[in-house]
Scaffold this active site. Structure first.
Site, PDB file in Angstrom:
ATOM      1  N   LEU A 110       3.407   7.637   1.345  1.00  0.00           N
ATOM      2  CA  LEU A 110       3.093   6.718   2.438  1.00  0.00           C
ATOM      3  C   LEU A 110       1.857   7.237   3.155  1.00  0.00           C
ATOM      4  O   LEU A 110       1.809   8.406   3.553  1.00  0.00           O
ATOM      5  CB  LEU A 110       4.256   6.638   3.436  1.00  0.00           C
ATOM      6  CG  LEU A 110       5.593   6.145   2.899  1.00  0.00           C
ATOM      7  CD1 LEU A 110       6.670   6.283   3.971  1.00  0.00           C
ATOM      8  CD2 LEU A 110       5.484   4.719   2.417  1.00  0.00           C
ATOM      9  N   TRP A 169      -3.276  13.135   0.373  1.00  0.00           N
ATOM     10  CA  TRP A 169      -1.986  13.182   1.051  1.00  0.00           C
ATOM     11  C   TRP A 169      -0.821  12.754   0.169  1.00  0.00           C
ATOM     12  O   TRP A 169       0.337  12.965   0.527  1.00  0.00           O
ATOM     13  CB  TRP A 169      -2.026  12.325   2.318  1.00  0.00           C
ATOM     14  CG  TRP A 169      -2.607  10.952   2.107  1.00  0.00           C
ATOM     15  CD1 TRP A 169      -3.896  10.577   2.350  1.00  0.00           C
ATOM     16  CD2 TRP A 169      -1.953   9.794   1.589  1.00  0.00           C
ATOM     17  NE1 TRP A 169      -4.082   9.252   2.021  1.00  0.00           N
ATOM     18  CE2 TRP A 169      -2.897   8.745   1.555  1.00  0.00           C
ATOM     19  CE3 TRP A 169      -0.648   9.524   1.162  1.00  0.00           C
ATOM     20  CZ2 TRP A 169      -2.598   7.472   1.099  1.00  0.00           C
ATOM     21  CZ3 TRP A 169      -0.342   8.251   0.703  1.00  0.00           C
ATOM     22  CH2 TRP A 169      -1.310   7.241   0.679  1.00  0.00           C
ATOM     23  N   GLY A 182       2.075  15.316  -0.842  1.00  0.00           N
ATOM     24  CA  GLY A 182       2.953  15.881   0.171  1.00  0.00           C
ATOM     25  C   GLY A 182       3.501  14.921   1.207  1.00  0.00           C
ATOM     26  O   GLY A 182       4.379  15.282   1.994  1.00  0.00           O
ATOM     27  N   HIS A 183       3.018  13.677   1.238  1.00  0.00           N
ATOM     28  CA  HIS A 183       3.473  12.734   2.294  1.00  0.00           C
ATOM     29  C   HIS A 183       3.930  11.428   1.673  1.00  0.00           C
ATOM     30  O   HIS A 183       3.213  10.444   1.703  1.00  0.00           O
ATOM     31  CB  HIS A 183       2.331  12.466   3.277  1.00  0.00           C
ATOM     32  CG  HIS A 183       2.789  11.851   4.562  1.00  0.00           C
ATOM     33  ND1 HIS A 183       2.849  10.490   4.761  1.00  0.00           N
ATOM     34  CD2 HIS A 183       3.211  12.419   5.703  1.00  0.00           C
ATOM     35  CE1 HIS A 183       3.273  10.246   5.993  1.00  0.00           C
ATOM     36  NE2 HIS A 183       3.493  11.400   6.581  1.00  0.00           N
ATOM     37  N   MET A 184       5.024  11.314   1.151  1.00  0.00           N
ATOM     38  CA  MET A 184       6.065  12.281   0.905  1.00  0.00           C
ATOM     39  C   MET A 184       6.317  12.334  -0.605  1.00  0.00           C
ATOM     40  O   MET A 184       6.093  11.338  -1.271  1.00  0.00           O
ATOM     41  CB  MET A 184       7.340  11.859   1.615  1.00  0.00           C
ATOM     42  CG  MET A 184       7.505  12.378   3.020  1.00  0.00           C
ATOM     43  SD  MET A 184       7.045  11.446   4.490  1.00  0.00           S
ATOM     44  CE  MET A 184       7.457   9.771   4.335  1.00  0.00           C
TER      45      MET A 184
END
Length: 176
Positions: free
Chosen positions: A76, A66, A69-71
């Site tokens: 996070l 993740w 893309g997060h973020m």
């Protein structure tokens, strides 16, 4: 059922040492079916069957699926991934002690969830569960907490349900 959101920890943090786990990834894999990017536990740190509590660590790395893309530029840990981590700990404890009588324990729901902090790469997310209720072949209910650097970042109540493997296999066969 309302969870008892606590200001104290389910398990005294002094009892938990990420450098001295009681079970590693291979022991977790014996009981949990998740693999690859969906494995959300690093090690089991503590178990107490008399109190029906268990603790684990998820050592969060920059290589988590993740992070990109997060973020972008501010990775996070998504709340849903934190909840998956807690579900996997609950499943491990339930399966190890045959509390549900199921081949696989699945997510049945969450109640009173609160996200109280952030989790980023480099953190050790300490996860703790306390079994509140177990109805064999029906459901488990567990209070949970997630802790980073001595602060609660996540808490609530989780429900686990038996997954009927035969029904899943039948459904997949119909599609295949």
């Amino acid at each position: 059922m309302k969870s008892k959101l606590k200001s104290k920890f389910i398990i005294d943090l002094d009892l938990l040492d990420v450098n001295k786990p009681i079970a590693g990834i291979e022991a977790i894999r014996e009981l949990n079916p998740q693999r690859h990017e969906m494995e959300q536990l690093t090690a089991i740190l503590y178990e107490d069957l008399d109190r029906n509590v268990c603790a684990a660590v998820k050592s969060v790395t920059e290589d988590e699926f993740w992070c990109r893309g997060h973020m972008p530029g501010m990775p996070l840990m998504p709340g849903v991934v934190m909840l998956e981590s807690v579900a996997q700990l609950s499943s491990y404890f339930t399966q190890k002690n045959d509390l549900l009588g199921a081949d696989i324990v699945g997510f049945g729901g969450v109640d009173d969830v609160r996200f109280r902090g952030i989790v980023t790469p480099g953190d050790d997310l300490i996860l703790m569960v306390e079994l509140v209720k177990a109805r064999r072949n029906r459901m488990i209910i567990a209070a949970f907490q997630g802790v980073v650097n001595g602060s609660i970042v996540l808490e609530g109540t989780l429900r686990g349900i038996p997954i009927p493997i035969a029904a899943v296999e039948e459904q997949l066969a119909r599609k295949g």
